[in-house]
Design an enzyme around this catalytic site. Sequence first.
Site, PDB file in Angstrom:
ATOM      1  N   ARG A 104      45.807  36.118  37.950  1.00  0.00           N
ATOM      2  CA  ARG A 104      46.128  35.711  36.589  1.00  0.00           C
ATOM      3  C   ARG A 104      47.329  34.797  36.613  1.00  0.00           C
ATOM      4  O   ARG A 104      48.377  35.181  37.100  1.00  0.00           O
ATOM      5  CB  ARG A 104      46.507  36.981  35.819  1.00  0.00           C
ATOM      6  CG  ARG A 104      45.743  37.195  34.594  1.00  0.00           C
ATOM      7  CD  ARG A 104      46.023  38.488  33.922  1.00  0.00           C
ATOM      8  NE  ARG A 104      47.357  39.026  33.873  1.00  0.00           N
ATOM      9  CZ  ARG A 104      47.816  39.744  32.855  1.00  0.00           C
ATOM     10  NH1 ARG A 104      47.068  39.944  31.800  1.00  0.00           N
ATOM     11  NH2 ARG A 104      49.014  40.265  32.883  1.00  0.00           N
ATOM     12  N   THR A 108      49.746  31.268  31.487  1.00  0.00           N
ATOM     13  CA  THR A 108      48.593  31.082  30.589  1.00  0.00           C
ATOM     14  C   THR A 108      47.704  32.318  30.502  1.00  0.00           C
ATOM     15  O   THR A 108      46.845  32.411  29.624  1.00  0.00           O
ATOM     16  CB  THR A 108      47.721  29.915  31.098  1.00  0.00           C
ATOM     17  OG1 THR A 108      47.207  30.280  32.392  1.00  0.00           O
ATOM     18  CG2 THR A 108      48.521  28.631  31.221  1.00  0.00           C
ATOM     19  N   ASP A 200      51.817  46.776  37.153  1.00  0.00           N
ATOM     20  CA  ASP A 200      50.931  45.833  37.849  1.00  0.00           C
ATOM     21  C   ASP A 200      50.181  46.598  38.943  1.00  0.00           C
ATOM     22  O   ASP A 200      50.782  47.088  39.898  1.00  0.00           O
ATOM     23  CB  ASP A 200      51.775  44.707  38.470  1.00  0.00           C
ATOM     24  CG  ASP A 200      50.894  43.630  39.082  1.00  0.00           C
ATOM     25  OD1 ASP A 200      50.938  42.488  38.592  1.00  0.00           O
ATOM     26  OD2 ASP A 200      50.159  43.933  40.051  1.00  0.00           O
TER      27      ASP A 200
END
Length: 209
Positions: A104, A108, A200
């Site tokens: 990712r 953005t 994460d």
Amino acid sequence: MAGATVIDHPLVQHKLTIMRNKETSTQGFRRLLREISLLMCYEVTRDLKLTSVTIETPLAEIQSPALAGKKLVFASILRAGNGLLEGMLDLVPSARVAHIGLYRDPETLTPVEYYFKAPQDMEDRLVIVVDPMLATANSAIAAVERLKERGAHNLRFVCLLAAPEGIAKFNEAHPDVPIFTASIDQKLNDHGYIVPGLGDAGDRMYGTK
Ligand code: PRP
Ligand code: URA
């Protein structure tokens, strides 16, 4: 919530709580992810079709159930998908494997593909796509698009945690692909992270940060 099946087995929920805890070690996180994926695989494959085969036990010949059709495919979205993949392969060792390398972009939040390798004959196989996190769903949507381009049309998506926003977006993009998750969390934060989440997933699995 409509649009996703929550696997609420007590062992899954217990292990997930330990995984969410920020004090859980990298080693512990990886082991739990493998264990939880085994339990999730059990639920996701519960309606697989069976056929009957003839075998001989030491005492008699019988007709006995066996999985029907072609071997299924696990499609892992790298890198965190590999944590789910390991446990699933423990349970279905004959499965074929597809790898989809996506990360990712932190600005953005759009996925960038860096690797794709999948079996050729996807048309006749059930494809189970695995990634611990469904956040914006951009990664999962892109991965399923790539697999469909390859001919896959019988797909399921399995994750540990899903954000409501991600579920809605994924269902809109791929209404034919059911989602299985261990939890639907509250929301995404401004950085596209699932809250309360577990952080994460890739970093927690591999000790990177
Ligand atoms: C994480 C996760 C998903 C993705 C989810 O991967 O494993 O692939 O983010 O976010 P999304 O739903 O908003 O697309 P990441 O891009 O951090 O890569 P990594 O697995 O290599 O750490
Ligand atoms: N990817 C992760 O690993 N965690 C999140 O919360 C969102 C995306």
